[in-house]
Design an enzyme around this catalytic site. Structure first.
Site, PDB file in Angstrom:
ATOM      1  CD  GLN A 117     -13.271  -0.329  -6.250  1.00 53.54           C
ATOM      2  OE1 GLN A 117     -14.150  -0.993  -6.790  1.00 53.54           O
ATOM      3  NE2 GLN A 117     -13.355   0.966  -6.121  1.00 53.54           N
ATOM      4  CG  HIS A 118     -12.507  -3.711   0.147  1.00 54.77           C
ATOM      5  ND1 HIS A 118     -12.813  -2.805   1.140  1.00 54.77           N
ATOM      6  CD2 HIS A 118     -11.402  -3.227  -0.474  1.00 54.77           C
ATOM      7  CE1 HIS A 118     -11.918  -1.823   1.132  1.00 54.77           C
ATOM      8  NE2 HIS A 118     -11.052  -2.055   0.157  1.00 54.77           N
ATOM      9  CB  ILE A 119     -14.742  -8.404  -5.002  1.00 56.46           C
ATOM     10  CG1 ILE A 119     -14.534  -7.060  -5.715  1.00 56.46           C
ATOM     11  CG2 ILE A 119     -15.854  -9.212  -5.629  1.00 56.46           C
ATOM     12  CD1 ILE A 119     -13.671  -7.162  -6.962  1.00 56.46           C
ATOM     13  CG  HIS A 127     -16.016  -2.789   2.949  1.00 56.47           C
ATOM     14  ND1 HIS A 127     -14.763  -3.347   2.844  1.00 56.47           N
ATOM     15  CD2 HIS A 127     -16.576  -3.337   4.058  1.00 56.47           C
ATOM     16  CE1 HIS A 127     -14.571  -4.188   3.853  1.00 56.47           C
ATOM     17  NE2 HIS A 127     -15.657  -4.202   4.597  1.00 56.47           N
TER      18      HIS A 127
END
Lengths: 452, 533
Positions: B469-471, B315
């Site tokens: 950090q929404h991998i 994101h």
């Protein structure tokens, strides 16, 4: 009086489907439900996640697990076939319908005070207000000689006082109501009164404080220094209904369980009555703390913590405790202060160590119901002892300390009992065994710990 | 011969996804071994590290980084663990410790909205999932109960629910109350759904507003993967920390037969199992698959489609900070308390990216102080500027959907870590769908600022987006084995006894933080392993 209630029960049965009988039963069921809460029946007779009153909860004792029975009106597995007289005998005399003795896991010595009218309401509730559950609770299987239920006969002979509560005409109605609840359904003295060498309550020291093996039940007499003589009736009432007091006391362990499940559900009138009675208890010093409190002051370790010279206790406090109790230990925003906290002025450090090990979880909905998590999983015995000793030395009674060995014993549920080994080895005469049974069960009664 | 261990099921990675699924498998009777590349850590130690660290704004800093299981670190300078092939640098943060990255997060526990599962068929963009919202709904519930999720009932109109939230929403801070009241009815501001206790739950206390969710909740009121890992061990899972998996082995039919790991002394161990689960996050998992290339699988395992590591998504965010015309007192209560949902879905998704708008409630004291000092203020002027701005400063940002693009990918880099294992390398960029969405976001921010009497507006740099950090996407699930890595239950198309539990299996990432969806998917994958699907 008993006759009149039997009569009324017969009449009710005779009236059959008359609507007035239903109306009367509805209010009786409600009254019985309230009394069952006051007596905290569900604490033992409802297992975690189990159906109400279906039993099955294993209560750990030094001689093995005692399993709470199914007291739903199931005719196959509960008490559905009990007459009211048989029910009264079980509750107040500890004798089952089949004539076998109950273990005093069931607090029938206190429940002996319950009036016939209240027994009638309790019976009506359990028979009509509880769903029958046709599942048998597991049997209690204690090792010989504890397996012989008849051994309770001797215990009853010594300790069962099967007389109803008698009001004191010199006191008012509130006091008498409070005394009735305190001595019967709420059975305060079971924990708070110290015991003699035979483990019988020392009536002369009533409510002056006693160890339950793990938690310490403090002095709740009106002694102004060692008891709660400085508390008003309202202070006591607030504590009983919330588990918190402005006098630096927070309920933990079995007291918090009693507040969560029983006391916090009582009517304001009954809470006031209990408080009125407790407020009147004659002052007794009991077991006295050293009183070495001159140094108690807010913690002041900021610089040492930042430059790495702080003590182990200061580091443990900063990393685990200070977020809620604040860097200086003054608490705030509804979270308890440790400076001036009653737990740090007890004659033993057990309650502080137990609170660290197990935490405190007031039930949802209580005022100030914030929980303290337990640290038993994250601190070892030595760390718990170091932290406890730091708190007593800095914020409480510096004369009180604890050893890691004591913490280990607390973690294990109290000191292990030698009774079982002795009894199994057959090294003692049968008479002694009976006494030991009595001792063991009383120790258990004091502890009232749930099996994990 | 290396020392050999065995289990029914071996799970690689001890974060929320792997640990809760491992717990479920163990409770069903399987012997489960869980391997974690990083070390065990304790909350008190991280609290201690944070309090004594000079790098307060770097959320990874209190966590112990090791050359043997390194993770990205950007302060005071980039440690170079992640290599960049461009054109845009991809700079995620994650942790390699027992419990995984969710030690430092805001515990946002979002469900997708139903249309998120079908944006290709509905809006003509991205790709559809092989499953629907309804398929996942029971697992959302399961995960929410395990985590202890609190949230407002109104959220159900965006993400339907078969059961109420386990807990009522966390109490509103003053900032949240004022923003909610003043933006209504034009914008509906709702308390976030999160793994944050509003009452004592599962032995942990209620949030009491320390405003320290990141880098660490100091009282455990916030759920973390550390709790997941602990619950897995209590259920009988055997956990081995400092075990860095570097290769899987297979037989002639492609079944996985064993895996190999190094301990931190580089002693190698071999683990044989019936079922293998990779739950090592959406960067480290593709790395393991690519490192396991063999003669039979020359491009790496599970990679006959060539999509392992591709379709990387996160994101991107832009933001606006401004001063509200009244004190709102950020810094009391959770750091990320509330958000606007209404731009997460709609016909506009065929044109530009959808987004959620988040309100920050983090303390502004440090940033306004730096700002005032940079302006040259001193003495009383500095003092009053700090007091005034810290009370009125509001930061808002978006969580915006990036579409899958096979050119956005993680690969094996040229550099090696201390165990000799390749570092991850990224190719990454943003398309116009993202840029247009950012434009729509900026317009909404300005409207919000105007409604709050905002002054001193500071937009983030156009075209420069921060990362969340929404991998996701690198192990995409799909029905077509030529375009996806895993099937609809998370099983590798190419290996019948290899499963993935990770945000990597998510084919699209929608407009919400990814962990709850990945955790629900993982619990569903556990059911598949148990033969229940």
């Amino acid at each position: 009086m008993k006759l009149s209630f039997l009569l009324s029960a017969l009449l009710t049965a005779g009236l059959g489907f008359a609507t007035t009988a239903f109306a009367q039963d509805d209010s009786l069921v409600a009254q019985g439900k309230y009394l069952a809460t006051a007596g905290d029946c569900a604490a033992c007779h409802t297992s975690d996640g189990g159906k109400p009153f279906a039993g099955g909860l294993a209560i750990a004792t030094p001689i093995g697990n005692i399993v709470a029975s199914n007291i739903t009106p199931s005719k196959t597995d509960g008490i559905g076939d009990y007459s009211e007289a048989e029910f009264a005998r079980a509750v107040r005399e500890g004798v089952r319908r089949d004539g076998a003795n109950l273990y005093p896991a069931m607090p029938y010595t206190a429940y002996a005070k319950i009036s016939d009218a209240d027994i009638h309401a309790l019976y009506t509730y359990l028979m009509q207000g509880v769903q029958p559950v046709d599942v048998a609770a597991p049997e209690t299987k204690l090792p010989f000689p504890f397996s012989i239920r008849a051994s309770m006969w001797g215990w009853n002979l010594l300790f069962l006082d099967d007389t109803r509560f008698t009001p004191d005409p010199a006191r008012d109605a509130a006091w008498n109501r409070g005394a009735y609840l305190a001595e019967g359904l709420e059975h305060c003295s079971t924990c708070h009164t110290p015991r003699n060498f035979l483990m019988a309550e020392k009536s002369g020291d009533a409510l002056s404080g006693a160890s339950l093996g793990t938690w310490y039940a403090p002095n709740i007499t009106s002694d102004p220094v060692h008891g709660i003589g400085g508390w008003s009736v309202d202070d006591i009432a607030t504590y009983l209904s919330t588990g918190r007091s402005d006098h630096g006391s927070e309920a933990g362990g079995p007291m918090l369980e009693a507040i969560n499940k029983s006391l916090s559900h009582l009517s304001p009138g009954d809470i006031h009555a209990l408080a009125t009675y407790i407020h009147s208890i004659a002052a007794k010093a009991g077991q006295v703390a050293p009183g070495d409190t001159a140094q108690a002051a807010p913690l002041d370790d900021d610089v040492a913590l930042m430059n790495g010279t702080a003590s182990a206790g200061a580091n443990l406090y900063a990393d685990h405790c200070s977020t809620c109790h604040q860097a200086g230990g003054e608490g705030g925003n509804g979270l308890p202060a440790l400076l001036g906290n009653a737990a740090l002025r007890r004659p033993v450090a057990d309650n502080v160590a137990m609170a660290i090990l197990e935490g405190l979880t007031p039930r949802d909905g209580l005022a100030n119901s914030q929980a303290m998590p337990g640290f038993g999983q994250v601190m070892d015995d030595s760390q718990v002892a170091t932290l406890t000793n730091y708190l007593f030395a800095k914020l409480g009674d510096a004369g009180v300390q604890i050893t890691p060995a004591r913490v280990a014993a607390l973690r294990a549920g109290g000191a292990p009992s030698p009774l079982l080994a002795l009894a199994r080895d057959g090294m003692i005469a049968a008479a002694v065994v009976v006494v030991l049974v009595i001792l063991a069960l009383l120790i258990w009664l004091l502890r009232r710990r749930r099996a994990a | 011969m290396p020392q050999t261990l065995s289990a029914d099921i071996v799970v690689v990675g001890s974060g929320v996804c792997g640990a809760l699924a491992a717990r479920k498998l163990a409770l069903a009777g399987a012997s489960v071994l869980m391997l974690e590349a990083g070390p065990r850590i304790t909350r008190d130690r991280i609290v201690h590290n944070f309090r004594t660290s000079p790098f307060k704004s770097d959320l990874s800093k209190p966590y112990p980084n090791s050359v043997f299981a390194p993770f990205p670190d950007y302060a005071p300078e980039n440690n170079g663990y992640l290599e960049q092939a461009g054109p845009y640098p991809y700079l995620p943060q994650y942790l390699r410790v027992v419990g995984g990255t969710s030690w430092h997060w805001a515990a946002q526990a979002w469900r997708f909205v139903p249309n998120d599962f079908r944006i290709k068929s509905k809006y003509g963009v991205g790709r559809d999932w092989p499953i629907s919202y309804d398929d996942l709904e029971p697992y959302y519930n399961e995960a929410e109960i395990l985590w202890g999720v609190s949230g407002p009932p109104e959220m159900a109109k965006y993400s339907p629910r078969s059961q109420p939230f386990p807990m009522a929403p966390v109490a509103k801070s003053w900032l949240e109350q004022r923003v909610t009241d003043r933006l209504a009815p034009q914008f509906e501001v709702l308390t976030n759904t999160c793994g944050r206790n509003s009452r004592s739950y599962d032995g942990r206390p209620a949030c009491c507003g320390n405003n320290n969710c990141m880098p660490i909740c100091p009282i455990d009121a916030q759920y973390t993967g550390g709790i997941s890992a602990q619950s897995a061990e209590q259920a009988g899972v055997k956990l081995i920390p400092q075990a860095v998996v570097y290769r899987l082995e297979h037989d002639a039919k492609g079944r996985i037969t064993a895996l190999n790991y190094y301990d931190w002394n580089k002693t190698s161990y071999r683990v044989i199992a019936k079922t293998f689960v990779l739950a090592a996050n959406a960067i480290e998992t593709p790395k393991i698959l690519l490192m396991s290339a063999s003669d039979k699988f020359a491009d790496g395992l599970a990679n006959s489609s060539g999509t392992v590591g591709r379709n990387l998504m996160d994101h991107p965010s832009n933001s606006l900070a401004f001063d509200v015309d009244e004190p709102i007192w950020p810094g009391r209560g959770p750091q990320s308390p509330s958000s606007i949902q209404q731009l997460r879905d709609g016909a506009f998704r065929s044109e530009h990216a959808p987004f959620r708008i988040d309100f920050s409630n983090s303390s502004q004291v440090a940033s306004v102080t730096a700002e005032a000092i940079a302006e040259g203020l001193t003495g009383k002027a500095l003092d009053s500027a700090i007091r005034d701005r810290a009370a009125r400063r509001l930061s808002i940002k978006n969580v915006l959907e990036q579409l899958p693009d096979p050119n956005n990918r993680v690969m094996l880099g040229e550099g090696r870590d201390a165990l000799g294992l390749p570092k991850p390398k990224f190719s990454y960029s943003f398309d116009d769908y993202v840029h247009r969405g950012m434009g729509a976001s900026t317009a909404a921010y300005e409207q919000i600022a105007q409604m709050l009497g905002g002054t001193n507006l500071k937009h983030s740099k156009p075209g420069q987006y921060s990362n969340n950090q929404h991998i996701c996407g690198t192990l995409s699930m799909g029905n077509d084995p030529t375009t996806s890595v895993t099937d609809s239950v998370g099983r590798a198309h190419d290996h019948e006894n290899l499963f993935m539990m990770s945000t990597g299996v998510m084919p699209t990432l929608a407009t919400c933080n990814s962990t709850l969806t990945a955790s629900a998917l993982s619990l569903r994958t556990a059911d598949a392993i148990l033969g229940k699907l």
